[in-house]
Design a protein around this motif. Sequence first.
Motif, PDB file in Angstrom:
ATOM      1  N   PRO A  30      -8.242  63.992 -64.254  1.00 40.72           N
ATOM      2  CA  PRO A  30      -7.629  62.887 -64.995  1.00 40.72           C
ATOM      3  C   PRO A  30      -6.137  62.781 -64.699  1.00 40.72           C
ATOM      4  CG  PRO A  30      -7.934  64.759 -66.442  1.00 40.72           C
ATOM      5  CD  PRO A  30      -8.569  65.138 -65.128  1.00 40.72           C
ATOM      6  N   VAL A  31      -5.639  61.568 -64.628  1.00 36.18           N
ATOM      7  CA  VAL A  31      -4.253  61.309 -64.246  1.00 36.18           C
ATOM      8  C   VAL A  31      -3.440  61.015 -65.502  1.00 36.18           C
ATOM      9  CG1 VAL A  31      -2.719  59.866 -62.874  1.00 36.18           C
ATOM     10  CG2 VAL A  31      -5.034  60.362 -62.053  1.00 36.18           C
ATOM     11  N   THR A  32      -2.368  61.759 -65.704  1.00 27.22           N
ATOM     12  CA  THR A  32      -1.491  61.493 -66.837  1.00 27.22           C
ATOM     13  C   THR A  32      -0.481  60.414 -66.456  1.00 27.22           C
ATOM     14  OG1 THR A  32       0.153  63.141 -66.212  1.00 27.22           O
ATOM     15  CG2 THR A  32      -1.714  63.902 -67.542  1.00 27.22           C
ATOM     16  N   LEU A  33       0.166  59.858 -67.472  1.00 27.79           N
ATOM     17  CA  LEU A  33       1.204  58.856 -67.213  1.00 27.79           C
ATOM     18  C   LEU A  33       2.312  59.412 -66.330  1.00 27.79           C
ATOM     19  CD1 LEU A  33       1.757  56.919 -70.571  1.00 27.79           C
ATOM     20  CD2 LEU A  33       1.219  55.932 -68.344  1.00 27.79           C
ATOM     21  N   LYS A  34       2.706  60.650 -66.591  1.00 28.30           N
ATOM     22  CA  LYS A  34       3.792  61.250 -65.807  1.00 28.30           C
ATOM     23  C   LYS A  34       3.378  61.411 -64.349  1.00 28.30           C
ATOM     24  CE  LYS A  34       7.002  65.165 -65.795  1.00 28.30           C
ATOM     25  NZ  LYS A  34       7.405  66.421 -66.508  1.00 28.30           N
ATOM     26  N   GLN A  35       2.134  61.867 -64.108  1.00 26.23           N
ATOM     27  CA  GLN A  35       1.662  62.011 -62.728  1.00 26.23           C
ATOM     28  C   GLN A  35       1.579  60.666 -62.023  1.00 26.23           C
ATOM     29  OE1 GLN A  35      -2.008  63.950 -63.730  1.00 26.23           O
ATOM     30  NE2 GLN A  35      -1.226  66.005 -63.293  1.00 26.23           N
ATOM     31  N   LEU A  36       1.114  59.633 -62.731  1.00 27.96           N
ATOM     32  CA  LEU A  36       1.023  58.309 -62.125  1.00 27.96           C
ATOM     33  C   LEU A  36       2.415  57.768 -61.812  1.00 27.96           C
ATOM     34  CD1 LEU A  36      -0.692  55.921 -61.236  1.00 27.96           C
ATOM     35  CD2 LEU A  36      -0.619  55.075 -63.587  1.00 27.96           C
ATOM     36  N   ALA A  37       3.360  57.941 -62.737  1.00 31.10           N
ATOM     37  CA  ALA A  37       4.724  57.469 -62.498  1.00 31.10           C
ATOM     38  C   ALA A  37       5.333  58.154 -61.269  1.00 31.10           C
ATOM     39  CB  ALA A  37       5.588  57.716 -63.730  1.00 31.10           C
ATOM     40  N   THR A  38       5.089  59.446 -61.126  1.00 25.31           N
ATOM     41  CA  THR A  38       5.611  60.173 -59.967  1.00 25.31           C
ATOM     42  C   THR A  38       5.017  59.636 -58.671  1.00 25.31           C
ATOM     43  OG1 THR A  38       5.894  62.167 -61.314  1.00 25.31           O
ATOM     44  CG2 THR A  38       5.829  62.454 -58.926  1.00 25.31           C
ATOM     45  N   ALA A  39       3.708  59.379 -58.673  1.00 19.33           N
ATOM     46  CA  ALA A  39       3.062  58.845 -57.476  1.00 19.33           C
ATOM     47  C   ALA A  39       3.561  57.435 -57.155  1.00 19.33           C
ATOM     48  CB  ALA A  39       1.549  58.833 -57.668  1.00 19.33           C
ATOM     49  N   LEU A  40       3.782  56.611 -58.178  1.00 22.21           N
ATOM     50  CA  LEU A  40       4.309  55.267 -57.942  1.00 22.21           C
ATOM     51  C   LEU A  40       5.711  55.317 -57.348  1.00 22.21           C
ATOM     52  CD1 LEU A  40       3.129  53.430 -61.198  1.00 22.21           C
ATOM     53  CD2 LEU A  40       2.212  53.142 -58.893  1.00 22.21           C
ATOM     54  N   ASN A  41       6.516  56.239 -57.817  1.00 21.20           N
ATOM     55  CA  ASN A  41       7.863  56.372 -57.267  1.00 21.20           C
ATOM     56  C   ASN A  41       7.830  56.823 -55.807  1.00 21.20           C
ATOM     57  OD1 ASN A  41       9.368  55.564 -59.519  1.00 21.20           O
ATOM     58  ND2 ASN A  41       9.234  57.589 -60.453  1.00 21.20           N
ATOM     59  N   ALA A  57       5.458  56.047 -53.713  1.00 21.47           N
ATOM     60  CA  ALA A  57       4.909  54.942 -52.914  1.00 21.47           C
ATOM     61  C   ALA A  57       5.838  53.740 -52.863  1.00 21.47           C
ATOM     62  CB  ALA A  57       3.551  54.517 -53.478  1.00 21.47           C
ATOM     63  N   LEU A  58       6.489  53.421 -53.982  1.00 21.33           N
ATOM     64  CA  LEU A  58       7.260  52.179 -54.091  1.00 21.33           C
ATOM     65  C   LEU A  58       8.767  52.398 -54.060  1.00 21.33           C
ATOM     66  CD1 LEU A  58       5.137  50.482 -56.913  1.00 21.33           C
ATOM     67  CD2 LEU A  58       4.928  50.159 -54.431  1.00 21.33           C
ATOM     68  N   GLY A  59       9.191  53.635 -54.090  1.00 26.18           N
ATOM     69  CA  GLY A  59      10.622  53.916 -54.098  1.00 26.18           C
ATOM     70  C   GLY A  59      11.048  54.544 -55.402  1.00 26.18           C
ATOM     71  N   GLU A  60      11.932  55.530 -55.319  1.00 24.42           N
ATOM     72  CA  GLU A  60      12.373  56.254 -56.503  1.00 24.42           C
ATOM     73  C   GLU A  60      12.983  55.297 -57.517  1.00 24.42           C
ATOM     74  OE1 GLU A  60      11.950  59.537 -58.504  1.00 24.42           O
ATOM     75  OE2 GLU A  60      11.502  59.448 -56.352  1.00 24.42           O
ATOM     76  N   GLY A  61      12.607  55.461 -58.780  1.00 26.95           N
ATOM     77  CA  GLY A  61      13.112  54.598 -59.837  1.00 26.95           C
ATOM     78  C   GLY A  61      12.218  53.406 -60.127  1.00 26.95           C
TER      79      GLY A  61
END
Length: 493
Positions: A344-355, A357-361
């Motif tokens: 299962p993916v937590t919000l924090k893990q998803l946010a880290t992966a998005l950063n 892929a899409l750029g830090e921040g």
Amino acid sequence: MMGGRIGVESAPGCGATFWFTVDLAPGDPRTVPGDDTDLTGLSIIVAEPDPVQRAVLIRALEDKRAAVADATTADEAVELLTMADADLLLLSDGLLEHHPDDAPGAPNPRLSAPAVLARIAAAGVRPPPTLHLVDGREQAGDCPPETGGDGAPSAGQPPRHDHLGRPIRRDALFRRLAALAGRAVPPDRQADSPLAATNGGPAALDKAAFETAALIPTAAPPMILVAEDHPTNQQVILRQLRQLGFEADLSGDGLEALTAWRARPYRLLITDCHMPRMDGYELSRQIRSAEAAAPDTESASGPVAGSVAGSRRRTAIIAMTANALAGEMERCTAAGMDDYIAKPVTLKQLATALNRALGEGSAAPPDEPPAAEPAATAEQTLDLDHVRTTFGGFDAASLDMLDFFLETTRPLLDEATVALQRCDLEAVRGTAHTLAGAARTAGANRLGRAASALELAAHRGDPDGAEQALAAVRAAYPAVEAAIRALRIGEAV
């Protein structure tokens, strides 16, 4: 799922008052579809394999006072049409040939819409005017018209076939059906945008959009595409993305996702690895192959997607799976994926992966919610701390998700049992994989572990081990169901 609350106030001898609250944006009368399309009295057969989408379609058509019958298999559709004439047929791809209980162990392929129409014609019945619900523009020619090679109806006659792309909007659906029935179609409205209603959008039915039928013409299209087949996981990832400030299009399998990706560019694809029709590995390979064949427009800074005439920039791909097998990360990398997150993916893990892929921040991880007091059976049955971490809190929407998990998990237990009875270990493995991911997402740890054990036994080709693991899965489920029901009762009181 809408972020509101529901409850009941009750007193002996005084009755009960049920209440709910939900925040809704003000409506724009220019974009709200009118209810002046007349479908009254039309007999319509809805042939749709997905039970959730089928229920939404039936309710919408009954609201328009149509007489609706539903078919869950191709044989049922043929039987309904041989028993009585129907004015219209609403047809999706993927119907099973027959109900599994009718011929246990017999081949039971999922049929395309043209194949279903061919079976109807072979039974000596002329198919009624048909609206084919498609996954994108590439499938729009699957159902050939009966009126000529160019697809044009005879002069003065309504067409006998039409197509409507997902996500489906009420106004677009009603207008297409009215046209097929030869009834007057009201003047076009802003909400019946061809871009939103017919071009290759996401492949899963957008239930909220279907029921509200409200479009925001100025909103930018989502830059994220999600490919996920399990309804619970679909709802979880969409809510998590919204909490992080992103909207996403949703596809129910790899083939639908590929169609949506070809229709327009996305900056990011988040995909499950194991899905029907086309898995995430093949989806990634197909996308990378298409990108390699196009002119090279990738920016020097990495996977930033965009659209240039005649070209396509690279789409970042994140794998998201609950696979219990070794070597999963290596398989993802070999297929061309950029990142991997385990369910299962937590919000924090998803946010880290998005950063990444899409750029830090790009995504700000939320604060960790406070943990609840530990309960004696919480870890074994239902991990509420995990639910809080996944959603950034525990609210009415979290309870709705858990209820939805129960609704969509019960059928998986039956599917695994039937598959094991016919010694179809590959079907057992696929069902167990889906169940394990959904259970872990819902915080049902013991159930998730049992489902993973079932997946591994099926993968090894061990029917005896699979039978024991399935017994453990079935033994773990009632406790999860009871725990979720208890939470719902406590919330309402």
